[in-house]
Write an enzyme that holds these catalytic residues in place. Structure first.
Site, PDB file in Angstrom:
ATOM      1  N   LYS A  96      38.801  27.697  31.768  1.00  0.00           N
ATOM      2  CA  LYS A  96      38.537  29.077  31.325  1.00  0.00           C
ATOM      3  C   LYS A  96      38.744  29.164  29.812  1.00  0.00           C
ATOM      4  O   LYS A  96      39.777  28.717  29.298  1.00  0.00           O
ATOM      5  CB  LYS A  96      39.478  30.031  32.063  1.00  0.00           C
ATOM      6  CG  LYS A  96      38.917  31.425  32.302  1.00  0.00           C
ATOM      7  CD  LYS A  96      39.857  32.214  33.210  1.00  0.00           C
ATOM      8  CE  LYS A  96      39.305  33.584  33.507  1.00  0.00           C
ATOM      9  NZ  LYS A  96      40.258  34.388  34.300  1.00  0.00           N
TER      10      LYS A  96
HETATM   11  O1  G3P Z   1      41.606  37.438  35.331  1.00  0.00           O
HETATM   12  C1  G3P Z   1      40.587  38.069  34.602  1.00  0.00           C
HETATM   13  C2  G3P Z   1      40.512  39.540  34.927  1.00  0.00           C
HETATM   14  O2  G3P Z   1      40.226  39.698  36.293  1.00  0.00           O
HETATM   15  C3  G3P Z   1      41.745  40.307  34.523  1.00  0.00           C
HETATM   16  O3  G3P Z   1      41.649  41.611  34.994  1.00  0.00           O
HETATM   17  O4  G3P Z   1      43.072  43.476  35.771  1.00  0.00           O
HETATM   18  O5  G3P Z   1      43.848  42.110  33.810  1.00  0.00           O
HETATM   19  O6  G3P Z   1      41.880  43.668  33.573  1.00  0.00           O
HETATM   20  P1  G3P Z   1      42.678  42.752  34.509  1.00  0.00           P
END
Ligand code: G3P
Length: 230
Positions: A96
């Protein structure tokens, strides 16, 4: 709008990844047969309190599909060095990378050497276009974080879908930052290839009060028959 590019596999169905580094949650979901992969990020790793290399190795062993492990470096050379180490941990590791110039350069490198990548922290269609041009395996547009600032995260998914279909890019749209069951529905309607879903939201997908009440009634009525199937 009808897709101009026939998908390589018309049987392609939306894939469900879980967005967590909690091995217990991953194991539980893997048993259901619903789990297609896992995504993690530095915040989820910090929350797990676990050693990064150890927990990624454990998740890869527990997961039937791709596991995204994010580099911590912000310079191209550092990303390549870290991503190379992560890719060596297991065949299902996906490296990633943040959507920056350094991340795109690193993605180009990994494309050349055949390492799968997930370009993350995507917030515009132009960013997604650049990631596809350097051969990203997955692009992670953060739907919820756009919604959080009163923009339309799902509109971004639809834009990227159209652009990728216009040019036949193979990069898979991995809708991320999912906040609700509706986000999952809308992502599937918009043609997202994958949705990475927090465990709490996955459970929301399953539950419905009419299902619960309907099953309760079936159980009660079956009891009245006094019969047994076995
Ligand atoms: O892991 C990537 C993404 O899904 C993170 O989401 O909830 O931290 O905005 P969030």
């Amino acid at each position: 709008m009808k897709r101009r590019v026939a998908r390589s596999n018309l049987g392609n169905i939306v894939k469900f990844f879980v967005d967590t580094a909690e091995i217990k949650e991953i194991l539980e979901l893997a048993e259901t047969g619903l789990l297609d992969g896992v995504t993690t990020n530095p915040s989820l790793i910090a929350k797990s309190g676990r050693d990064f290399i150890e927990v990624i190795s454990e998740i890869c062993a527990a997961t039937p599909g791709p596991v995204s492990a994010e580099v911590s470096a912000t310079d191209t050379d550092g990303m390549i060095a870290e991503g190379t180490k992560l890719a060596a941990l297991a065949d299902n590791v996906v490296v990633k990378l943040p959507l920056t110039m350094d991340g795109l350069r690193a993605c180009s490198h990994f494309t050349k050497v055949g390492v799968k990548t997930n370009v993350t922290l995507c917030f515009t269609a132009n960013q997604a276009l650049l990631a596809a041009k350097v051969g990203a395996t997955y692009i992670s547009p953060f739907v919820g974080r756009l919604d959080d600032i009163n923009l339309d995260g799902m509109d971004l998914i639809a834009q990227i879908r159209r652009i990728y279909d216009n040019f036949g890019f193979d990069t898979q749209i991995l809708s991320a930052s999912i906040r609700s069951a509706n986000h999952v529905t809308e992502a599937a309607l918009a043609g997202s290839d994958v949705a990475t879903i927090p465990p709490s939201v996955i459970h929301q997908l399953i539950a419905h009060p009419l299902t619960t009440s309907g099953l309760d009634k079936f159980v009660a009525d079956w009891k009245l028959t006094g019969q047994s199937i076995l």
